[in-house]
Motif scaffolding. Sequence first.
Motif, PDB file in Angstrom:
ATOM      1  N   ARG A 238      51.655 104.888  64.056  1.00  0.00           N
ATOM      2  CA  ARG A 238      51.938 105.183  65.464  1.00  0.00           C
ATOM      3  C   ARG A 238      51.441 104.037  66.329  1.00  0.00           C
ATOM      4  N   VAL A 239      51.949 103.977  67.553  1.00  0.00           N
ATOM      5  CA  VAL A 239      51.533 102.973  68.534  1.00  0.00           C
ATOM      6  C   VAL A 239      50.906 103.710  69.706  1.00  0.00           C
ATOM      7  N   ALA A 240      49.691 103.330  70.046  1.00  0.00           N
ATOM      8  CA  ALA A 240      49.016 103.943  71.193  1.00  0.00           C
ATOM      9  C   ALA A 240      49.353 103.146  72.456  1.00  0.00           C
ATOM     10  N   ILE A 241      49.789 103.843  73.480  1.00  0.00           N
ATOM     11  CA  ILE A 241      50.064 103.222  74.772  1.00  0.00           C
ATOM     12  C   ILE A 241      49.280 103.991  75.821  1.00  0.00           C
ATOM     13  N   ASN A 242      48.479 103.263  76.572  1.00  0.00           N
ATOM     14  CA  ASN A 242      47.686 103.880  77.638  1.00  0.00           C
ATOM     15  C   ASN A 242      48.550 103.924  78.897  1.00  0.00           C
ATOM     16  N   PRO A 243      48.880 105.110  79.394  1.00  0.00           N
ATOM     17  CA  PRO A 243      49.749 105.200  80.580  1.00  0.00           C
ATOM     18  C   PRO A 243      49.104 104.617  81.841  1.00  0.00           C
ATOM     19  N   ASP A 244      47.782 104.426  81.814  1.00  0.00           N
ATOM     20  CA  ASP A 244      47.097 103.846  82.969  1.00  0.00           C
ATOM     21  C   ASP A 244      47.094 102.316  82.926  1.00  0.00           C
ATOM     22  N   GLN A 245      47.540 101.747  81.823  1.00  0.00           N
ATOM     23  CA  GLN A 245      47.581 100.293  81.681  1.00  0.00           C
ATOM     24  C   GLN A 245      48.825  99.768  82.392  1.00  0.00           C
ATOM     25  N   GLN A 246      48.617  98.833  83.315  1.00  0.00           N
ATOM     26  CA  GLN A 246      49.722  98.269  84.081  1.00  0.00           C
ATOM     27  C   GLN A 246      49.925  96.822  83.647  1.00  0.00           C
ATOM     28  N   TRP A 247      51.048  96.554  82.995  1.00  0.00           N
ATOM     29  CA  TRP A 247      51.370  95.192  82.558  1.00  0.00           C
ATOM     30  C   TRP A 247      51.845  94.397  83.767  1.00  0.00           C
ATOM     31  N   LEU A 248      51.293  93.197  83.934  1.00  0.00           N
ATOM     32  CA  LEU A 248      51.563  92.388  85.125  1.00  0.00           C
ATOM     33  C   LEU A 248      52.545  91.255  84.884  1.00  0.00           C
ATOM     34  N   ASP A 249      52.359  90.514  83.802  1.00  0.00           N
ATOM     35  CA  ASP A 249      53.270  89.408  83.522  1.00  0.00           C
ATOM     36  C   ASP A 249      53.113  88.894  82.104  1.00  0.00           C
ATOM     37  N   LEU A 250      54.126  88.166  81.683  1.00  0.00           N
ATOM     38  CA  LEU A 250      54.185  87.564  80.356  1.00  0.00           C
ATOM     39  C   LEU A 250      54.491  86.088  80.517  1.00  0.00           C
ATOM     40  N   LYS A 251      53.758  85.274  79.794  1.00  0.00           N
ATOM     41  CA  LYS A 251      54.031  83.834  79.794  1.00  0.00           C
ATOM     42  C   LYS A 251      54.130  83.386  78.342  1.00  0.00           C
ATOM     43  N   ILE A 252      55.273  82.819  77.992  1.00  0.00           N
ATOM     44  CA  ILE A 252      55.464  82.262  76.657  1.00  0.00           C
ATOM     45  C   ILE A 252      54.874  80.857  76.680  1.00  0.00           C
ATOM     46  N   LEU A 253      53.904  80.608  75.809  1.00  0.00           N
ATOM     47  CA  LEU A 253      53.213  79.324  75.784  1.00  0.00           C
ATOM     48  C   LEU A 253      53.818  78.356  74.774  1.00  0.00           C
ATOM     49  N   ASN A 254      54.303  78.891  73.655  1.00  0.00           N
ATOM     50  CA  ASN A 254      54.840  78.024  72.617  1.00  0.00           C
ATOM     51  C   ASN A 254      55.672  78.854  71.649  1.00  0.00           C
ATOM     52  N   THR A 255      56.722  78.255  71.129  1.00  0.00           N
ATOM     53  CA  THR A 255      57.491  78.881  70.058  1.00  0.00           C
ATOM     54  C   THR A 255      57.634  77.875  68.924  1.00  0.00           C
ATOM     55  N   THR A 256      57.573  78.386  67.712  1.00  0.00           N
ATOM     56  CA  THR A 256      57.775  77.567  66.518  1.00  0.00           C
ATOM     57  C   THR A 256      58.858  78.243  65.702  1.00  0.00           C
TER      58      THR A 256
END
Length: 131
Positions: free
Chosen positions: A64-82
């Motif tokens: 299972r995957v636990a997700i906290n409903p109080d957690q607010q995701w703000l942004d994503l930055k991709i730094l590198n891909t290989t």
Amino acid sequence: MTDSALTCYCDSGKLFSRCCKSIVSRQTTATTAEALMRSRYTAFCLGDRQYLLKSWHPDTRPSRVAINPDQQWLDLKILNTTAGRSSDETGKVEFRARYKLAGRGYRLHETSRFIKIASDWYYLDGVHHGS
């Protein structure tokens, strides 16, 4: 705001309806490791446990995957891909995601590994970096 006017959660700069929506809703599949990474971040934002489990490699998938409903995701930055292109079988994506929980800011910095089985990309595992 409707999906057609919503900027995608993954910070691609694209509209949600033209970015991660079709992948998370399982209408299409991610064509690259980065696209899968972005769709998984979007699934965390949406609280979509089923998609997160479906996109996780069977050998490393938790029950299972636990997700906290109080957690607010703000942004994503991709730094590198290989690798991780549509013609590759494996890929890595280094990213930094910011979120808030109980009014306090946090960062998740990880290099995730992805593997392609047939034409579908899966999250394999990741290494967390201190930040």
